[in-house]
Design an enzyme around this catalytic site. Structure first.
Site, PDB file in Angstrom:
ATOM      1  N   ARG A   5       7.794   4.495  -8.057  1.00 57.03           N
ATOM      2  CA  ARG A   5       7.581   3.526  -6.977  1.00 57.03           C
ATOM      3  C   ARG A   5       8.289   2.205  -7.279  1.00 57.03           C
ATOM      4  NH1 ARG A   5       3.610   2.392  -2.800  1.00 57.03           N
ATOM      5  NH2 ARG A   5       2.832   0.280  -2.934  1.00 57.03           N
TER       6      ARG A   5
ATOM      7  N   ILE B 220       5.722  -2.599   1.728  1.00 54.76           N
ATOM      8  CA  ILE B 220       5.587  -1.205   1.298  1.00 54.76           C
ATOM      9  C   ILE B 220       4.068  -1.010   1.227  1.00 54.76           C
ATOM     10  CG2 ILE B 220       5.939  -1.945  -1.117  1.00 54.76           C
ATOM     11  CD1 ILE B 220       7.100   0.727  -1.780  1.00 54.76           C
ATOM     12  N   SER B 221       3.553   0.052   1.857  1.00 53.80           N
ATOM     13  CA  SER B 221       2.105   0.223   1.996  1.00 53.80           C
ATOM     14  C   SER B 221       1.410   0.462   0.662  1.00 53.80           C
ATOM     15  CB  SER B 221       1.805   1.409   2.926  1.00 53.80           C
ATOM     16  OG  SER B 221       2.474   1.265   4.148  1.00 53.80           O
ATOM     17  N   GLN B 222       0.098   0.216   0.669  1.00 57.58           N
ATOM     18  CA  GLN B 222      -0.742   0.518  -0.494  1.00 57.58           C
ATOM     19  C   GLN B 222      -0.609   2.024  -0.827  1.00 57.58           C
ATOM     20  OE1 GLN B 222      -4.796   0.596   0.710  1.00 57.58           O
ATOM     21  NE2 GLN B 222      -5.615   0.281  -1.341  1.00 57.58           N
ATOM     22  N   PRO B 223      -0.536   2.383  -2.104  1.00 57.23           N
ATOM     23  CA  PRO B 223      -0.357   3.795  -2.481  1.00 57.23           C
ATOM     24  C   PRO B 223      -1.359   4.750  -1.818  1.00 57.23           C
ATOM     25  CG  PRO B 223      -0.087   2.412  -4.411  1.00 57.23           C
ATOM     26  CD  PRO B 223      -0.494   1.507  -3.292  1.00 57.23           C
TER      27      PRO B 223
END
Ligand code: SAH
Length: 224
Positions: free
Chosen positions: A45, A72-75
């Site tokens: 990531r 970038i979104s939360q995992p």
């Protein structure tokens, strides 16, 4: 031979941070799709974060800025959406909102072919180069309004939109194959509900998941 980008580095430390992310943020919070867990463990990531991002932040339990007001979104959110797509490996999928290219990279390992559409040309260019130079070869990044889908490669077995929409874009429903799914956050600018729209022989069936918060989808069927 082109020189390798510095972001190709993946050390024992970043591998460990990633293993921990998968264990603590994903497995312990209910992500069960083994293929999703495997790709999130495999794909670095930190390659997709802004340069200068600390490794701890790249694997942190929160969204991160990627420039141009985007994130970038939360995992966990990434994993949840991928899990909802129920991919087996032979699909052609559409990814709306390329952003950093991280979601597209994960999809490239979960499906056969990935079409990714991004409205900000600079983000698209950067993601394209990053995906290509890191060997994610079955991804095509296009600049355009993804609220209109990408007709040239339709129909899709699965479509994912990683920006919040005011309505379910008609074009995206139409570009789904029968038996396919569209995963999209729909609601207000401040808060959305994650929807899974299934295309059946008879029409469309909408499944509602939890609440979420995404940056706004722009374009014709977005927040114009
Ligand atoms: N999936 C991305 C993060 C998405 S952030 C990642 O893995 O990094 C949302 C992205 O959607 C932003 O890059 C934004 O520019 C893009 N976007 C917003 N509206 C769009 C539209 N109509 N078509 C394509 N991309 C759009």
């Amino acid at each position: 031979m082109k020189e390798l980008l510095p972001e190709r580095n993946d050390t024992s430390r970043t591998k460990l941070l990633r293993e921990r992310m998968v264990e603590l943020q994903l497995i312990q919070r209910g992500i069960v799709d083994q293929r999703v867990l495997a790709v999130m463990k495999a794909v670095p990531r930190h390659w997709f974060c802004l340069s200068g991002t600390k490794d701890e932040d790249a694997y942190g339990d929160y969204p991160l800025p990627i420039g141009y007001g985007q994130t970038i979104s939360q995992p966990l959110m990434v994993a949840d959406m991928l899990q909802q797509m129920r991919l087996l490996g032979e699909e052609t999928v559409l990814d709306v909102g390329t952003g950093s290219g991280y979601n597209a990279a994960l999809l490239s390992r979960l499906a056969l072919r990935v079409i990714s559409v991004e409205v900000v040309p600079e983000l698209a260019e950067k993601a394209r180069e990053r995906l290509r130079s890191n060997g994610f070869e079955n991804v095509e990044v296009h600049v355009g309004d993804g609220s209109m889908g990408w007709i040239a490669a339709a129909p899709y077995e699965a479509i994912v939109v990683t920006a919040g929409a005011p309505v379910i874009p008609e074009a995206l429903q139409q570009q789904l194959r029968v038996g396919g799914r569209l995963v999209i956050p729909v609601g207000s600018l401040a808060l959305q509900k994650l929807l899974v729209v299934h295309r059946t022989e008879k029409g469309f069936r909408i499944e509602e998941q939890g609440l979420c918060r995404f940056v706004p989808l722009q374009g014709k069927d977005g927040w114009q």
